[in-house]
Enzyme design. Sequence first.
Site, PDB file in Angstrom:
ATOM      1  N   LYS A 146      -6.927   3.791 -19.892  1.00 31.12           N
ATOM      2  CA  LYS A 146      -7.245   4.128 -21.275  1.00 31.12           C
ATOM      3  C   LYS A 146      -6.007   3.963 -22.162  1.00 31.12           C
ATOM      4  O   LYS A 146      -5.455   2.884 -22.215  1.00 31.12           O
ATOM      5  CB  LYS A 146      -7.820   5.542 -21.327  1.00 31.12           C
ATOM      6  CG  LYS A 146      -8.893   5.833 -20.256  1.00 31.12           C
ATOM      7  CD  LYS A 146     -10.179   5.072 -20.456  1.00 31.12           C
ATOM      8  CE  LYS A 146     -11.134   5.154 -19.279  1.00 31.12           C
ATOM      9  NZ  LYS A 146     -11.455   6.516 -18.833  1.00 31.12           N
ATOM     10  N   TYR A 168     -15.207  14.525 -17.484  1.00 31.38           N
ATOM     11  CA  TYR A 168     -15.597  13.115 -17.362  1.00 31.38           C
ATOM     12  C   TYR A 168     -16.698  13.025 -16.292  1.00 31.38           C
ATOM     13  O   TYR A 168     -16.601  13.664 -15.235  1.00 31.38           O
ATOM     14  CB  TYR A 168     -14.360  12.322 -16.932  1.00 31.38           C
ATOM     15  CG  TYR A 168     -14.576  10.845 -16.812  1.00 31.38           C
ATOM     16  CD1 TYR A 168     -14.768  10.047 -17.944  1.00 31.38           C
ATOM     17  CD2 TYR A 168     -14.582  10.220 -15.564  1.00 31.38           C
ATOM     18  CE1 TYR A 168     -14.956   8.687 -17.826  1.00 31.38           C
ATOM     19  CE2 TYR A 168     -14.763   8.858 -15.450  1.00 31.38           C
ATOM     20  CZ  TYR A 168     -14.954   8.102 -16.585  1.00 31.38           C
ATOM     21  OH  TYR A 168     -15.131   6.747 -16.468  1.00 31.38           O
ATOM     22  N   ARG A 190       0.838  -1.207   0.000  1.00 34.36           N
ATOM     23  CA  ARG A 190       0.000   0.000   0.000  1.00 34.36           C
ATOM     24  C   ARG A 190       0.875   1.260   0.000  1.00 34.36           C
ATOM     25  O   ARG A 190       0.479   2.315  -0.502  1.00 34.36           O
ATOM     26  CB  ARG A 190      -0.968  -0.012   1.195  1.00 34.36           C
ATOM     27  CG  ARG A 190      -1.861   1.211   1.291  1.00 34.36           C
ATOM     28  CD  ARG A 190      -3.149   0.953   2.080  1.00 34.36           C
ATOM     29  NE  ARG A 190      -2.909   0.233   3.318  1.00 34.36           N
ATOM     30  CZ  ARG A 190      -2.389   0.759   4.435  1.00 34.36           C
ATOM     31  NH1 ARG A 190      -2.059   2.038   4.469  1.00 34.36           N
ATOM     32  NH2 ARG A 190      -2.190   0.026   5.507  1.00 34.36           N
ATOM     33  N   ASP A 221      -6.472  16.880 -16.152  1.00 33.05           N
ATOM     34  CA  ASP A 221      -6.716  15.498 -16.554  1.00 33.05           C
ATOM     35  C   ASP A 221      -6.394  15.407 -18.038  1.00 33.05           C
ATOM     36  O   ASP A 221      -7.102  15.966 -18.873  1.00 33.05           O
ATOM     37  CB  ASP A 221      -8.177  15.119 -16.269  1.00 33.05           C
ATOM     38  CG  ASP A 221      -8.484  13.668 -16.631  1.00 33.05           C
ATOM     39  OD1 ASP A 221      -7.782  13.104 -17.500  1.00 33.05           O
ATOM     40  OD2 ASP A 221      -9.436  13.099 -16.059  1.00 33.05           O
TER      41      ASP A 221
HETATM   42  C1  LIG Z   1     -11.903   7.068 -17.691  1.00 32.26           C
HETATM   43  C2  LIG Z   1     -11.577   8.431 -17.283  1.00 32.26           C
HETATM   44  C3  LIG Z   1     -11.412   8.762 -15.933  1.00 32.26           C
HETATM   45  C4  LIG Z   1     -11.613   7.760 -14.822  1.00 32.26           C
HETATM   46  O1  LIG Z   1     -10.681   6.729 -14.902  1.00 32.26           O
HETATM   47  P1  LIG Z   1     -10.966   5.229 -14.357  1.00 32.26           P
HETATM   48  O2  LIG Z   1      -9.681   4.534 -14.638  1.00 32.26           O
HETATM   49  O3  LIG Z   1     -12.151   4.717 -15.127  1.00 32.26           O
HETATM   50  O4  LIG Z   1     -11.275   5.359 -12.912  1.00 32.26           O
HETATM   51  C5  LIG Z   1     -11.087  10.073 -15.615  1.00 32.26           C
HETATM   52  N1  LIG Z   1     -10.935  11.006 -16.576  1.00 32.26           N
HETATM   53  C6  LIG Z   1     -11.086  10.726 -17.885  1.00 32.26           C
HETATM   54  C7  LIG Z   1     -10.887  11.814 -18.883  1.00 32.26           C
HETATM   55  C8  LIG Z   1     -11.407   9.431 -18.281  1.00 32.26           C
HETATM   56  O5  LIG Z   1     -11.561   9.146 -19.585  1.00 32.26           O
END
Ligand SMILES: *Cc1c(COP(=O)(O)O)cnc(C)c1O
Length: 399
Positions: free
Chosen positions: A213, A118, A65, A188
């Site tokens: 992603k 998102y 952790r 992000d």
């Molecule tokens: C998918 C996504 C998230 C969240 O990510 P997870 O891995 O699904 O928790 C946050 N921001 C964007 C732009 C995303 O496409």
Amino acid sequence: MTTEPDATQPSADLHPDTVAIRSGRVGDATSLAPVLWPTSTFVSPSVDDARRYATSVGADRFYSRYGNPTVTGFEDAIAQLEGAEAARAYGSGMGAVTGVVLGLCSAGDHIVAQRQLYAATQLVFQAMCPRFGIDVTFVDGTEPGAFAAAVIPGKTTLVFAETPANPRLDVIDLDEVGAIAGPVTVVDSTFGTPVLQQPLKHGVDLVIHSATKGIAGHNDATLGVVAGSKELIDWLWGFAVLQGAVASPFDALNATRGIRTLPVRIARQSASALALAEALEANPAAAEVRYPGLASHPQHELAARQMSGFGSLIAFDVAGGLDAGRRFIESVQIAQHATSLGGPETLVTHPASTTHVNLLPEELAASGIGPGTIRVSVGLEHQDDLIADFTQALAAASA
Ligand SMILES: *Cc1c(COP(=O)(O)O)cnc(C)c1O
């Protein structure tokens, strides 16, 4: 956490393609492939060693952790690709988002957040932050000066942007966000990946990715990451250890392997996405084609200035609304109907009948989604096959 400089690590002046191959090689680097450390705990040779590990930020030989060598490899690779001093991985992109927000903000603080986000991130700001006494002001991130104008000096602790942004691929000016002094600025950059843009180079303090992603890139990891200065990442580590949204070593391994091909995949996906977007724009059965690489995109020039390519995401409307949107999804044969993005398979979604089905038409419109809006994550199939598939599905949907 980025560890001490190491002769096996790439130098700063290499191209991203080379960094992607050289980075994240922890240990003595005799294993060419990343090494999996599934262990949850580590043997300490002495009590003094254990005490040192338990109290040193980012220790990856104490308890997983706190840190784990496989995860460290992934974190180092992201830090190097982003030009950051350090990075911390999380169990998902949302783990990273909540880790940053709750790690940096307290009751009484104020956040400036972009309206176009998102959906889960938006809920963090809209529903979760108020429960903890944190005020949030939403701004249209595409409006020049909107973030800075909403900052309350002495009260705003965080400015949060996303670019290119959900759901309509709005592009936010990274220089503008980076120039804001006072609050911690966060971007992000999931849709951009470290290959297409590096927010820290524009003065932004922290960059977040859902590595689920494009970074992992094969739909086989659920993973998030934050990169920035060592000071900020060390601080976030202190909260992350309590939060427990810890990256799985297996997922970190898959992501480090994914990073090796990230620049190649992104280049190919960006080229195919542009070709598909152009074909859609020329098709009368598709309307409102949104892709940052198209001259018709409202922030096309900004995207060209701050991104080295335009990415794999497209949004467009099927003429004919809800029913036509459903028929389109059910008619594609190469593209597949699944949520998520950035993988080898081209994916399509119809938000109005899935993720956003509970919204009223006016709420749908306010979030930038029409009844016939389709979102596309362009994969690695041949672009001619994709264009043919979309063309036949559009004909079937509008028949
Ligand atoms: C998918 C996504 C998230 C969240 O990510 P997870 O891995 O699904 O928790 C946050 N921001 C964007 C732009 C995303 O496409």
